[in-house]
Motif scaffolding. Structure first.
Motif, PDB file in Angstrom:
ATOM      1  N   LYS A 246       4.517  33.541   5.570  1.00  0.00           N
ATOM      2  CA  LYS A 246       3.136  33.447   6.039  1.00  0.00           C
ATOM      3  C   LYS A 246       2.755  34.630   6.915  1.00  0.00           C
ATOM      4  O   LYS A 246       1.630  35.148   6.828  1.00  0.00           O
ATOM      5  N   HIS A 247       3.670  35.067   7.780  1.00  0.00           N
ATOM      6  CA  HIS A 247       3.357  36.122   8.744  1.00  0.00           C
ATOM      7  C   HIS A 247       3.925  37.482   8.343  1.00  0.00           C
ATOM      8  O   HIS A 247       3.901  38.411   9.163  1.00  0.00           O
ATOM      9  N   LEU A 248       4.430  37.604   7.140  1.00  0.00           N
ATOM     10  CA  LEU A 248       5.006  38.888   6.725  1.00  0.00           C
ATOM     11  C   LEU A 248       3.899  39.922   6.548  1.00  0.00           C
ATOM     12  O   LEU A 248       2.965  39.723   5.758  1.00  0.00           O
ATOM     13  N   PRO A 249       3.971  41.053   7.246  1.00  0.00           N
ATOM     14  CA  PRO A 249       2.926  42.077   7.099  1.00  0.00           C
ATOM     15  C   PRO A 249       3.121  42.876   5.813  1.00  0.00           C
ATOM     16  O   PRO A 249       4.129  42.754   5.119  1.00  0.00           O
ATOM     17  N   VAL A 257      13.874  44.610  -1.313  1.00  0.00           N
ATOM     18  CA  VAL A 257      14.677  43.395  -1.486  1.00  0.00           C
ATOM     19  C   VAL A 257      14.907  43.118  -2.967  1.00  0.00           C
ATOM     20  O   VAL A 257      16.017  42.785  -3.399  1.00  0.00           O
ATOM     21  N   LEU A 258      13.870  43.234  -3.781  1.00  0.00           N
ATOM     22  CA  LEU A 258      14.021  42.989  -5.217  1.00  0.00           C
ATOM     23  C   LEU A 258      14.950  43.988  -5.883  1.00  0.00           C
ATOM     24  O   LEU A 258      15.646  43.670  -6.852  1.00  0.00           O
ATOM     25  N   ILE A 260      17.612  45.534  -4.502  1.00  0.00           N
ATOM     26  CA  ILE A 260      19.027  45.466  -4.103  1.00  0.00           C
ATOM     27  C   ILE A 260      19.625  44.081  -4.284  1.00  0.00           C
ATOM     28  O   ILE A 260      20.852  43.940  -4.275  1.00  0.00           O
ATOM     29  N   ALA A 261      18.796  43.038  -4.433  1.00  0.00           N
ATOM     30  CA  ALA A 261      19.329  41.675  -4.536  1.00  0.00           C
ATOM     31  C   ALA A 261      20.035  41.488  -5.865  1.00  0.00           C
ATOM     32  O   ALA A 261      19.512  41.861  -6.925  1.00  0.00           O
ATOM     33  N   LYS A 262      21.227  40.886  -5.793  1.00  0.00           N
ATOM     34  CA  LYS A 262      21.979  40.610  -7.013  1.00  0.00           C
ATOM     35  C   LYS A 262      21.448  39.360  -7.730  1.00  0.00           C
ATOM     36  O   LYS A 262      21.541  39.261  -8.944  1.00  0.00           O
ATOM     37  N   ASP A 263      20.905  38.417  -6.971  1.00  0.00           N
ATOM     38  CA  ASP A 263      20.351  37.189  -7.548  1.00  0.00           C
ATOM     39  C   ASP A 263      18.831  37.291  -7.499  1.00  0.00           C
ATOM     40  O   ASP A 263      18.211  37.162  -6.435  1.00  0.00           O
ATOM     41  N   GLU A 264      18.228  37.525  -8.639  1.00  0.00           N
ATOM     42  CA  GLU A 264      16.779  37.715  -8.686  1.00  0.00           C
ATOM     43  C   GLU A 264      16.027  36.430  -8.345  1.00  0.00           C
ATOM     44  O   GLU A 264      14.956  36.470  -7.725  1.00  0.00           O
ATOM     45  N   THR A 265      16.582  35.276  -8.730  1.00  0.00           N
ATOM     46  CA  THR A 265      15.913  34.000  -8.442  1.00  0.00           C
ATOM     47  C   THR A 265      15.803  33.762  -6.945  1.00  0.00           C
ATOM     48  O   THR A 265      14.743  33.389  -6.425  1.00  0.00           O
ATOM     49  N   LYS A 266      16.911  33.972  -6.236  1.00  0.00           N
ATOM     50  CA  LYS A 266      16.885  33.784  -4.785  1.00  0.00           C
ATOM     51  C   LYS A 266      15.987  34.807  -4.109  1.00  0.00           C
ATOM     52  O   LYS A 266      15.341  34.500  -3.096  1.00  0.00           O
ATOM     53  N   ALA A 267      15.947  36.011  -4.636  1.00  0.00           N
ATOM     54  CA  ALA A 267      15.074  37.025  -4.055  1.00  0.00           C
ATOM     55  C   ALA A 267      13.603  36.635  -4.195  1.00  0.00           C
ATOM     56  O   ALA A 267      12.798  36.809  -3.263  1.00  0.00           O
ATOM     57  N   LYS A 268      13.231  36.073  -5.346  1.00  0.00           N
ATOM     58  CA  LYS A 268      11.846  35.636  -5.536  1.00  0.00           C
ATOM     59  C   LYS A 268      11.524  34.450  -4.639  1.00  0.00           C
ATOM     60  O   LYS A 268      10.403  34.340  -4.126  1.00  0.00           O
ATOM     61  N   GLU A 269      12.473  33.547  -4.456  1.00  0.00           N
ATOM     62  CA  GLU A 269      12.256  32.438  -3.526  1.00  0.00           C
ATOM     63  C   GLU A 269      12.056  32.943  -2.108  1.00  0.00           C
ATOM     64  O   GLU A 269      11.215  32.425  -1.358  1.00  0.00           O
ATOM     65  N   LEU A 271      10.855  35.889  -1.160  1.00  0.00           N
ATOM     66  CA  LEU A 271       9.583  36.600  -1.016  1.00  0.00           C
ATOM     67  C   LEU A 271       8.377  35.685  -1.223  1.00  0.00           C
ATOM     68  O   LEU A 271       7.293  35.963  -0.698  1.00  0.00           O
ATOM     69  N   SER A 272       8.545  34.611  -1.980  1.00  0.00           N
ATOM     70  CA  SER A 272       7.441  33.679  -2.198  1.00  0.00           C
ATOM     71  C   SER A 272       7.335  32.621  -1.115  1.00  0.00           C
ATOM     72  O   SER A 272       6.307  31.953  -0.987  1.00  0.00           O
ATOM     73  N   GLY A 273       8.422  32.434  -0.338  1.00  0.00           N
ATOM     74  CA  GLY A 273       8.403  31.426   0.712  1.00  0.00           C
ATOM     75  C   GLY A 273       8.568  30.012   0.216  1.00  0.00           C
ATOM     76  O   GLY A 273       8.342  29.057   0.960  1.00  0.00           O
ATOM     77  N   LYS A 274       8.989  29.845  -1.047  1.00  0.00           N
ATOM     78  CA  LYS A 274       9.159  28.522  -1.636  1.00  0.00           C
ATOM     79  C   LYS A 274      10.587  28.378  -2.132  1.00  0.00           C
ATOM     80  O   LYS A 274      11.079  29.227  -2.864  1.00  0.00           O
TER      81      LYS A 274
END
Length: 664
Positions: A246-249, A257-258, A260-269, A271-274
């Motif tokens: 919510k407060h990420l500028p 993050v996308l 370098i992250a090895k797990d794309e699903t966790k990276a999307k979670e 960044l989406s906050g869900k």
């Protein structure tokens, strides 16, 4: 070439320095100064460079001498050729941060000069942020030629600069900027963890991921939530991940993050906050514990309880209540190990509720009393679930040790000295587990709301008596079966199990949940029957041993002499045939076997024995006078009077005593 000085190295040095007091921060700052000096010397750069070419003249403006030198800043070309130039800015920023923390630690111990010291802290943090911002601007410049830095290294610089900015903002109480900076730092650190925490990661990467995770849990998450609550009190019920989103500028941290992250699903979670934990409030809005209902308002608590319930699914389906079509039955050791995940999950839930209660209690914002009561209901529910599973795990451990104990007891006849020690150790271990179970039951009774629940209190009291009887039975099994200690403990165990109220233990009609099935699933009738049988057998062995000891004692006392018939009849009507070694009973109707004396001739008595007996026969006075008168009449002598008889008696007695034995 040595690796560049980035966030990973700075975190390792902070951890190694054990920063707690002002002295620790001062020592750490001196260490950074030494490292910065050696790095400048190695790279052959000066601390300051001339601001203008040539020397200043006396006719120059007054401010020209003040700007004669300027701090050294690495160029893009230098950073492209050698990454170690970035360490000059980062070490300088870290040193300024250490000076600020040293002043803060000093101010906490000494309030004198607080405004000046507060200003010094803010100036040092601003200087640290300035150094980090310079390096971040160079690395994030799209036209920059610093292509030698990877996305992972750039994300370290961005995250470190966000941490410095957040520290300065929260010290100046600018919570709107602080929550944005902490949101950026949370996202960056979580992305670094996703890049390192992989199944095939090395030990060094796993250690670094642990450092990042510790920094998130110990510093970033509490500060992010605190700053958000200061802005809006309703943020208390929002998960940290949702707050960070919510407060990420606006920042290039998403792309980093996308990438370098090895797990794309966790990276999307991220960044989406869900995620599953962020949606826990919608999944579980309320908690039901017996007759109490509490609404879950804290996302962290809800996420922890959802995770604990997910761990319970495996526990119940595979260990506690396995399905009938299971292909392989787990051993007792595997069953005990299967409780670990559920216990850890419920412990996390208990810690989350405890932190929520502490936060509400210490918060400056006045919370309604209803919210505090709801948190205590949730705390009781979480602790009740944790302790119930702990008791179930202890019961599995008891079964495992009992199985080993029975095997040791079977070998007692062959290797008595070794096995007895092993049996004693197993008995002590099982007794200790029963003590732990009793302590756990006592912890349940101390939970908020349990004392007011009469049905549950009675059930826990009966459960405590049941496990007390099992503990006493285990202690009794450690003594010899025929000893007085074993008989006493068995009797106490039977008394305890007889006092258990089976109706109170049946809570199915009140509470039909997993906790009641785990906690009160005990076999009271079977235990009562077993303990009674063993106690009776122990009492019988004790009585027989007591009779044997008494007979042995009497035999020692009457050694060398035959016992009296009356003693034989009252003690034990049996005897042992020495030839065969068998025990036979005495025929009370035929105490003397005359057949044994059929061939024996009686010995005639000697007359001297009768003479001796005759001399010791005494007569009364009247009988003696009549005998004397009769003897005189037969001899023709006149009868004497009483006086004459008394006078002549001593003379006759004196005459008879002379040679009375040999004269016959």
């Amino acid at each position: 070439m040595a690796p560049p000085v980035l966030l990973d190295q700075l975190l390792r040095e902070r951890t190694a320095a054990l920063l707690q007091s002002a002295t620790d921060y001062r020592r750490y700052a001196h260490h950074l100064s030494s490292r910065l000096h050696h790095l400048r010397k190695t790279l052959k750069v000066r601390r300051r460079i001339p601001a203008k070419a040539g020397k200043s003249t006396s006719t120059a403006p007054a401010d020209a001498t003040a700007t004669k030198y300027k701090p050294y800043v690495p160029t893009e070309t230098e950073l492209s050729s050698d990454k170690r130039f970035a360490g000059i800015l980062l070490l300088a920023a870290e040193r300024a941060w250490a000076h600020a923390m040293e002043t803060k630690a000093t101010m906490e111990n000494n309030v004198a000069g607080a405004p000046e010291r507060k200003q010094h802290i803010l100036s040092r943090l601003a200087k640290a942020r300035k150094h980090g911002a310079v390096l971040e601007a160079i690395l994030l410049n799209p036209d920059s030629a610093t292509n030698s830095f990877t996305d992972y290294e750039i994300l370290q610089v961005v995250t470190y600069n966000a941490l410095l900015a957040a520290t300065g903002d929260i010290e100046s109480r600018n919570y709107e900027k602080a929550v944005a900076s902490y949101a950026l730092a949370y996202t960056g650190l979580s992305g670094l963890v996703l890049a390192l925490a992989t199944p095939d990661a090395s030990d060094d990467d796993n250690d670094m991921a642990d450092l990042y995770s510790d920094l998130i849990s110990s510093t970033v998450e509490p500060a992010l939530k605190f700053s958000a609550i200061q802005i809006d009190s309703s943020s208390r019920s929002i998960a940290v991940l949702a707050l960070a989103h919510k407060h990420l500028p606006t920042s290039p941290v998403d792309k980093l993050v996308l990438s370098i992250a090895k797990d794309e699903t966790k990276a999307k979670e991220l960044l989406s906050g869900k995620s599953d934990s962020a949606d826990a409030l919608s999944t579980m809005p309320t908690i039901q514990w017996r007759s109490h209902t509490a609404q879950l308002r804290d996302a962290t608590v809800a996420a922890a309880i959802v995770a604990a319930r997910a761990a319970d699914e495996t526990l119940f389906s595979e260990i506690l209540f396995p399905s009938g079509h299971a292909t392989k039955k787990l051993s007792l050791r595997d069953q005990a190990l299967g409780f670990d995940f559920a216990l850890l999950a419920w412990q996390d839930a208990v810690d989350a509720v405890h932190d929520a209660i502490t936060e509400v209690t210490n918060s400056s914002i006045n919370e309604p009393q209803k919210r505090v009561q709801e948190l205590y209901v949730v705390s009781t529910y979480a602790n009740y679930s944790l302790i119930s599973r702990r008791i179930a795990r202890d019961n599995v451990l008891v079964l495992q040790l009992r199985s080993a104990l029975s095997k040791k007891q079977k070998k007692a006849s062959t290797t008595r000295s070794v096995v007895n020690k092993s049996v004693a150790s197993k008995v002590r271990a099982i007794t200790g587990i029963y003590d732990t179970i009793l302590q756990s039951i006592a912890q349940i009774t101390e939970l908020p709301g349990v004392a007011a629940d009469e049905a549950l209190s009675n059930a826990l009291s009966s459960l405590q008596k049941y496990y007390t009887s099992l503990r006493l039975a285990m202690v009794a099994s450690g003594f010899p079966q025929a000893s007085v200690d074993a008989s006493t403990y068995w009797k106490k165990a039977v008394d305890e199990v007889n006092s258990v109220d089976e109706i109170a233990l049946n809570l199915d009609h009140i509470e039909d949940d997993d906790n009641a099935k785990i906690l009160f699933n005990v076999d009271v009738p079977g235990s009562r029957k077993l303990l009674t049988a063993v106690a009776d057998a122990s009492q019988s062995h004790f009585e027989q041993a007591k009779i044997s000891e008494e007979a042995k004692f009497e035999a020692e006392q009457n050694k060398g002499s035959q016992p009296f018939v009356i003693d034989t009849l009252t003690s034990a009507a049996m005897w042992v045939d020495k030839r065969t070694g068998k025990t036979k009973f005495v025929d009370l109707e035929r105490l003397v076997d005359l057949e044994k004396f059929a061939n024996l001739t009686p010995v005639p008595a000697k007359p001297v024995f009768f003479d001796t007996a005759f001399n010791f026969i005494g007569y009364e006075d009247g009988i003696e006078q009549e005998a004397t008168a009769a003897a005189a009449a037969s001899a023709g002598e006149p009868a004497r009077g009483r006086g004459e008889a008394e006078i002549s008696a001593p003379a006759q007695q004196e005459e008879k005593k002379t040679g009375w034995f040999w004269s016959r």
